[in-house]
Design an enzyme around this catalytic site. Sequence first.
Site, short mmCIF file in Angstrom:
data_model
loop_
_atom_site.label_atom_id
_atom_site.label_comp_id
_atom_site.label_asym_id
_atom_site.label_seq_id
_atom_site.Cartn_x
_atom_site.Cartn_y
_atom_site.Cartn_z
N GLY A 165 42.69 44.20 47.75
CA GLY A 165 43.36 44.56 46.49
C GLY A 165 44.39 45.64 46.72
N ALA A 166 45.22 45.44 47.77
CA ALA A 166 46.17 46.50 48.17
C ALA A 166 47.57 46.26 47.61
CB ALA A 166 46.23 46.59 49.69
N SER A 167 47.72 45.24 46.76
CA SER A 167 49.06 44.97 46.22
C SER A 167 49.45 45.94 45.12
CB SER A 167 49.13 43.53 45.70
OG SER A 167 47.99 43.24 44.93
N ARG A 168 48.44 46.61 44.53
CA ARG A 168 48.72 47.50 43.39
C ARG A 168 47.72 48.65 43.37
NH1 ARG A 168 47.33 44.82 38.70
NH2 ARG A 168 46.55 42.91 39.64
N ASP A 174 40.86 35.45 47.74
CA ASP A 174 39.97 35.90 46.66
C ASP A 174 38.70 36.38 47.35
OD1 ASP A 174 38.11 36.16 44.65
OD2 ASP A 174 38.68 34.30 43.63
N ASN A 217 38.14 47.49 48.03
CA ASN A 217 38.71 48.06 46.81
C ASN A 217 38.90 47.02 45.70
OD1 ASN A 217 40.65 49.99 45.23
ND2 ASN A 217 41.88 48.16 45.68
N TYR A 239 30.23 46.31 34.38
CA TYR A 239 31.04 47.06 35.35
C TYR A 239 30.20 48.16 36.00
CZ TYR A 239 35.06 49.72 37.16
OH TYR A 239 35.96 50.38 37.98
N LYS A 288 29.09 48.72 39.96
CA LYS A 288 29.45 49.92 40.74
C LYS A 288 28.19 50.67 41.19
CE LYS A 288 33.87 49.23 40.69
NZ LYS A 288 34.57 48.85 41.92
P1 NAP Z 1 44.33 47.24 39.56
O1 NAP Z 1 45.48 48.15 39.36
O2 NAP Z 1 43.93 46.32 38.46
O3 NAP Z 1 44.57 46.39 40.91
C1 NAP Z 1 43.61 45.46 41.29
C2 NAP Z 1 43.90 45.00 42.70
O4 NAP Z 1 42.82 44.16 43.12
C3 NAP Z 1 45.16 44.17 42.81
O5 NAP Z 1 45.72 44.42 44.08
C4 NAP Z 1 44.64 42.73 42.72
O6 NAP Z 1 45.48 41.78 43.40
C5 NAP Z 1 43.33 42.88 43.47
N1 NAP Z 1 42.31 41.89 43.15
C6 NAP Z 1 41.74 41.62 41.95
N2 NAP Z 1 40.83 40.65 42.08
C7 NAP Z 1 40.83 40.28 43.38
C8 NAP Z 1 40.11 39.33 44.15
N3 NAP Z 1 39.20 38.54 43.59
N4 NAP Z 1 40.37 39.23 45.48
C9 NAP Z 1 41.29 40.03 46.07
N5 NAP Z 1 42.01 40.95 45.40
C10 NAP Z 1 41.78 41.07 44.07
O7 NAP Z 1 42.98 48.07 39.90
P2 NAP Z 1 42.80 49.60 40.32
O8 NAP Z 1 42.77 50.43 39.10
O9 NAP Z 1 43.71 49.93 41.43
O10 NAP Z 1 41.29 49.52 40.84
C11 NAP Z 1 40.98 49.30 42.19
C12 NAP Z 1 39.50 49.62 42.41
O11 NAP Z 1 39.22 50.93 41.93
C13 NAP Z 1 38.55 48.69 41.66
O12 NAP Z 1 37.42 48.43 42.46
C14 NAP Z 1 38.15 49.52 40.44
O13 NAP Z 1 36.90 49.15 39.94
C15 NAP Z 1 38.14 50.91 41.04
N6 NAP Z 1 38.31 51.97 40.06
C16 NAP Z 1 39.43 52.09 39.28
C17 NAP Z 1 39.53 53.13 38.38
C18 NAP Z 1 40.75 53.32 37.49
O14 NAP Z 1 40.66 54.14 36.55
N7 NAP Z 1 41.85 52.66 37.73
C19 NAP Z 1 38.49 54.04 38.25
C20 NAP Z 1 37.36 53.89 39.04
C21 NAP Z 1 37.30 52.87 39.95
P3 NAP Z 1 46.74 41.05 42.66
O15 NAP Z 1 47.83 42.11 42.57
O16 NAP Z 1 47.07 39.93 43.56
O17 NAP Z 1 46.26 40.64 41.30
#
Ligand code: NAP
Length: 243
Positions: free
Chosen positions: A8-11, A59, A86, A151, A155
Amino acid sequence: MSTAIVTGASRGIGKACAIQLAKAGYDIAVNYVSNEAAAMSVVEEIESLGRKALAVQADTADLKAVQAMFRTIGKEFDSIDVLVNNAGVVDDKYLLMLPEDSLERSLDINIKGYFHCAQNAALKMMRKRKGCIINVSSVSSIVAIPGQSVYSATKGAVNAMTATLAKELAQYGIRVNAVAPGFIATDMIQQIPEEQREEHLKEVPLGRFGEAEEVGKLVCALCSDDMAYITGQTIIMDGGLSL
Ligand code: NAP
């Protein structure tokens, strides 16, 4: 040469981890599921830092796709030194309105996906008798937020798997840790209605949401040899939210 794979490193947080690890000297496999253009722009950013990068679609919930991804990475990179698990999803639903497909998707990506990648990466790390796995958890694993039962359960599972895998893999020189961020400004929290976001912000003692780059720096620090005696831990980074 050291190599890291970040799922999930694209964003968002994954992208920030990939960039920080590249700055620390790692070549990077940039995993994504659907957003190829975003993944390619991360690859370009890493290459501009003088490191090698490869975008790999898979995926993580799909074991065969993950196995194929690791085969592809194996053709380009000699080793895998760091895995950042991630890729994750959030789909807030109250218990009585919880559809089965949402439940399954969350369990598949947030838990099974982490096992799929850990299994494949550990196999490579064992041969080198060195490696580092970081699982991105969430403060929701320890703080109850209504609507996040699934969720938070996923976690919580990540924290538990982190401790057990750390004990299993220590004999092979592999450390396993988790980071548990609070609210981090990414696309994920844009899904939360603005009014609710304002309410969440009031609960953060430091008075702001975290930046993905801050999580990336923590992940990178945990991977460094300076942290070689830390394993099995879940490190909370939440601006004090859980206090
Ligand atoms: P995000 O901005 O929604 O980005 C999600 C990333 O995961 C994207 O690169 C997406 O790829 C990829 N992804 C989603 N489903 C996937 C799959 N089945 N296989 C491979 N890649 C997949 O999320 P984020 O906020 O950066 O969160 C990243 C991690 O941090 C998650 O585990 C989340 O639970 C955790 N987290 C986030 C927060 C927060 O507040 N943001 C807080 C605590 C924990 P595409 O671009 O191709 O869709």
